[in-house]
Design a protein around this motif. Structure first.
Motif, PDB file in Angstrom:
ATOM      1  N   SER A  20       0.837  -1.194   0.000  1.00  0.00           N
ATOM      2  CA  SER A  20       0.000   0.000   0.000  1.00  0.00           C
ATOM      3  C   SER A  20       0.871   1.242   0.000  1.00  0.00           C
ATOM      4  N   TRP A  22       0.884   5.004   1.549  1.00  0.00           N
ATOM      5  CA  TRP A  22       0.253   5.847   2.560  1.00  0.00           C
ATOM      6  C   TRP A  22       0.588   7.304   2.316  1.00  0.00           C
ATOM      7  N   ASP A  47      -4.226   5.543   4.336  1.00  0.00           N
ATOM      8  CA  ASP A  47      -3.896   4.471   3.395  1.00  0.00           C
ATOM      9  C   ASP A  47      -4.557   4.794   2.061  1.00  0.00           C
ATOM     10  N   SER A  49      -4.342   3.331  -0.786  1.00  0.00           N
ATOM     11  CA  SER A  49      -4.817   2.177  -1.551  1.00  0.00           C
ATOM     12  C   SER A  49      -6.187   1.724  -1.075  1.00  0.00           C
ATOM     13  N   GLN A  50      -6.401   1.748   0.259  1.00  0.00           N
ATOM     14  CA  GLN A  50      -7.682   1.300   0.820  1.00  0.00           C
ATOM     15  C   GLN A  50      -8.629   2.464   1.102  1.00  0.00           C
ATOM     16  N   ARG A  54      -5.667   5.907   8.927  1.00  0.00           N
ATOM     17  CA  ARG A  54      -5.030   4.986   9.876  1.00  0.00           C
ATOM     18  C   ARG A  54      -4.630   5.680  11.180  1.00  0.00           C
ATOM     19  N   ALA A  83      -8.690  -0.763   9.919  1.00  0.00           N
ATOM     20  CA  ALA A  83      -7.343  -1.125   9.492  1.00  0.00           C
ATOM     21  C   ALA A  83      -6.704  -2.098  10.478  1.00  0.00           C
TER      22      ALA A  83
END
Length: 547
Positions: A20, A22, A47, A49-50, A54, A83
Motif C-alpha cells: 500500500s 500511505w 492508506d 490504496s484502501q 489509519r 485497518a
C-alpha cells in the motif's frame, strides 16, 4: 537526528508489510485562524490504496517533527478501525523537509519515502475539516465577544455574591429585543458556583426553585434545570489550567474559584429554555440583552453596594441609560433596575429559612450588654481556619468546648485566633467559662456619628447573653474584606459552626504565628449574622463606648 531504538526497529519490522501507499501530512485545520484559541496542527496518515484513515493527531504548532513520527507509529501498530496493524511499502508526503526527516528515521524499516506535490485523499479530508470549522457558530457573536468578556470580568471584580444571596432578586426592565424584564439571581455566596442567571420571567424562577426544593433526585433535578427560561453568565477555572493540575495530589476538593487570580478565571455565556435545552452560544440579540443587563447590574451594584450589603434586603430602584455598541442603529436605551424584597421573601419562605430549629439555636434574648473588657488591647488577632486534622489535635490537647456535630466540609473550621500573654490568656479563658462558655461569633456594623467612617465590629457572645467586642475593622480595608469573605464562605460550609482559639506567646518567637503548643483553649460556637443578632448598627460614642 533522533532514531528508533534497535528494539523498536525490530518490533516494527515484525509487522506485516502490505503493498500500500500511505499519504502523510501536517497542516492547520483551517486556512485562517479565527481566534487565539484556534491553534494547533493536524497530523494525518491515510492508506491511499484502501482509502481509510489509519492515524490522526492534533498537536501544538510548535511541536517538532517527532510528532509526525509518533502518529505514524500508531498508524502502523494501533491503527483506527477497520485497518489492521501493518507497515506500508511506500509513503508519500508533500513536504521536502518531512521527506528527508522520515528517510533518516525509517531507514531500517524498508519503506520507500517519496515526495509528491499533491495528496488527493488528505487534501479532500482537510477541505472537509475546514468547512466544518469555518461554519461553526461561535460561542459569542464576534462583534460583541470582547465587549461581553469585559463586562463579565467587571462583574467578577465587583463580587456581587459577597453580599447578595441567590434569592435576593434584582429586576432589570429593558423593553427591547422582545425582552420586557429580566430577573437577575446572583450565584456565588456559597462558594460553589459563581455567575448571574437572568430569568425571562419570575414564574420560571419560582418554578425552578420549587422543583429543586421538592425533589433531590438527580434525574428530576436535571429535568428541572433544563426547564428554566433564562440567559446566563457563569465562571469557571480555565480548562487548560485544570489540565495542568490534573496530577496534583494537593488539589483541594472544595477549591473556591474566588481564591484564584482573575487570569485563571474564564466566563461562559449561554441560554437555557424548556424547548431548546442548554446551549453555550449567544446570538446577536441575546448578546445585546446580556450586555445591557450586565452593564445595568454593574452600575446598580456600584451605586448601592452599602445598602445591598445590609442584612435586610432593601427596597431600591434606579434608572440608567445604557450605551449600545457603535454598530447598532439604536445608540442607547433606558433601563430600570430595582430590588425585589417581596419576591426574595417569598423565595425564602419556599426554602423554609424561618424554621423552628433555627429559632431554637438563636433563642432570645439575644444580648444583655456590650463590653470591651474581655480581650486585652495589645492582643494579636486574626481570622483564619484550622484544618480538620489539626482540629482533632486541639480538641484532645487544650481546654475545649464542643458546640455540636460539625461535618468536615471545606478546608477546615473557621476560627478567630486571639494571641496574648500567658497570664492574660488564662484570664480570658476563665472569664468566658464564668459566663457559661462561648455561644456565638458575629460581625456587626458600627458607625462613627462624628464622621463618615463605617466599621465592621467583631463580637463574641457568651451563653449568659453578654456581648464582648474583640475587634474593630475598617469597612473598606481590602485585607479585612477578603478575610471576611473567606470567613463567611467557611461558615456556610460548616452550617454556621466556628471557633475561638485563645493562644499565648505574644512576646515570644511565635508572635503573630502561634504554634500548636501555644494554643490554650478552643471554644466552638455558631456564627451569627447581624440580622440574627438583631441589635442594628452600633454607634461609636465619644468616650469610645458602644451603645
Amino acid at each position: 537526528m533522533t532514531s528508533f531504538n534497535r528494539s523498536t526497529s525490530r518490533r516494527l519490522k515484525k509487522l506485516p508489510q502490505i503493498p500500500s501507499v500511505w499519504e502523510g501530512d501536517r497542516r492547520p485545520l483551517s486556512s485562517h485562524q479565527k481566534s487565539e484559541d484556534d491553534k494547533g496542527d493536524c497530523i494525518l496518515w491515510v492508506d491511499g490504496s484502501q482509502g481509510i484513515v489509519r492515524g490522526m493527531d492534533v498537536v501544538a504548532c510548535d511541536a517538532g517533527p517527532e510528532a509526525i513520527v509518533r502518529t505514524l507509529m500508531r498508524a502502523m501498530e494501533n491503527p483506527h478501525s477497520p485497518a489492521k496493524p501493518s507497515r506500508p511499502l511506500r509513503i508519500v508526503v508533500r513536504d521536502r523537509e518531512i521527506q528527508f526527516y522520515l528517510r533518516g528515521v525509517l531507514q531500517d524499516l524498508e519503506i520507500a519515502i517519496d515526495y509528491t506535490p499533491e495528496l488527493p485523499l488528505i487534501d479532500e479530508l482537510f477541505r472537509g475539516f475546514s468547512e466544518i470549522i469555518d461554519n461553526q457558530i461561535p460561542d459569542l457573536p464576534p462583534q460583541y465577544a470582547e465587549l461581553l468578556h469585559s463586562k463579565a470580568y467587571a462583574i467578577w471584580e465587583a463580587c456581587p455574591w459577597d453580599f447578595l444571596q441567590e434569592q435576593q432578586i434584582i429586576s432589570i426592565e429593558i423593553n427591547q429585543w422582545d425582552i420586557g424584564t429580566l430577573y437577575a439571581s446572583v450565584m456565588g455566596m456559597l462558594g460553589m458556583e459563581y455567575g448571574i442567571l437572568l430569568y425571562r420571567s419570575s414564574e420560571s424562577l419560582k418554578r425552578f426553585r420549587a422543583a429543586v426544593l421538592k425533589d433531590d433526585d438527580t434525574q428530576n433535578l436535571e429535568e428541572a434545570f433544563l426547564k428554566q427560561d433564562c440567559l446566563f453568565l457563569t465562571f469557571e477555572r480555565n480548562s487548560d489550567l485544570e489540565d495542568e493540575d490534573d496530577d496534583d495530589d494537593d488539589d483541594d476538593e472544595y477549591e473556591d474559584l474566588a481564591e484564584l487570580p482573575i487570569s485563571e478565571i474564564s466566563p461562559t455565556f449561554g441560554n437555557i429554555h424548556p424547548l431548546e435545552g442548554l446551549r453555550s452560544v449567544l446570538y446577536d440579540e441575546e448578546a445585546l440583552v446580556v450586555h445591557v443587563a450586565l452593564e445595568s447590574l454593574i452600575k446598580f451594584v456600584r451605586d448601592h453596594r452599602r445598602q445591598l450589603s445590609e442584612e435586610i434586603f432593601p427596597s431600591l430602584s434606579r434608572a440608567y441609560r445604557i450605551a449600545l455598541p457603535e454598530s447598532e442603529q439604536i445608540k442607547s436605551i433606558n433601563v430600570n433596575v430595582a430590588t425585589m424584597p417581596e419576591l426574595a421573601a417569598e423565595l425564602e419562605e419556599m426554602a423554609g429559612f424561618d424554621t423552628e430549629d433555627e429559632e431554637d439555636i438563636y433563642d432570645t434574648p439575644m444580648f444583655r450588654s456590650l463590653r470591651d473588657d474581655l480581650i486585652p488591647d495589645d492582643s494579636f488577632l486574626s481570622l483564619g481556619v484550622v484544618s480538620w486534622e489539626m482540629l482533632d489535635y486541639l480538641q484532645k490537647g487544650v481546654k475545649y468546648q464542643k458546640a455540636g456535630d460539625i461535618k468536615p466540609v471545606g478546608d477546615g473550621l473557621p476560627v478567630i485566633l486571639i494571641q496574648t500573654s500567658r497570664p492574660k490568656a488564662k484570664t480570658v479563658i476563665e472569664s468566658i467559662e464564668e459566663a457559661g462558655g462561648l455561644k456565638a461569633i458575629c460581625f456587626n456594623p458600627g458607625a462613627d456619628p462624628m464622621g463618615t467612617e463605617v466599621y465592621d465590629l467583631g463580637l463574641l457572645q457568651t451563653k449568659n447573653g453578654e456581648l464582648f467586642l474583640f475587634g474593630e475593622f475598617e469597612d473598606d480595608d481590602p485585607t479585612h474584606v477578603e478575610a471576611r469573605r473567606k470567613w463567611n464562605q467557611r461558615c456556610k460550609n460548616t452550617k454556621g459552626y466556628c471557633g475561638l482559639i485563645i493562644a499565648k506567646g505574644l512576646t515570644g518567637a511565635s508572635r503573630g504565628n502561634p504554634q500548636l503548643r501555644d494554643m490554650m483553649a478552643l471554644f466552638e460556637g455558631v456564627s451569627l449574622s447581624p440580622q440574627q443578632l438583631g441589635i442594628g448598627t452600633l454607634q461609636l460614642m465619644p468616650e469610645l463606648q458602644y451603645e
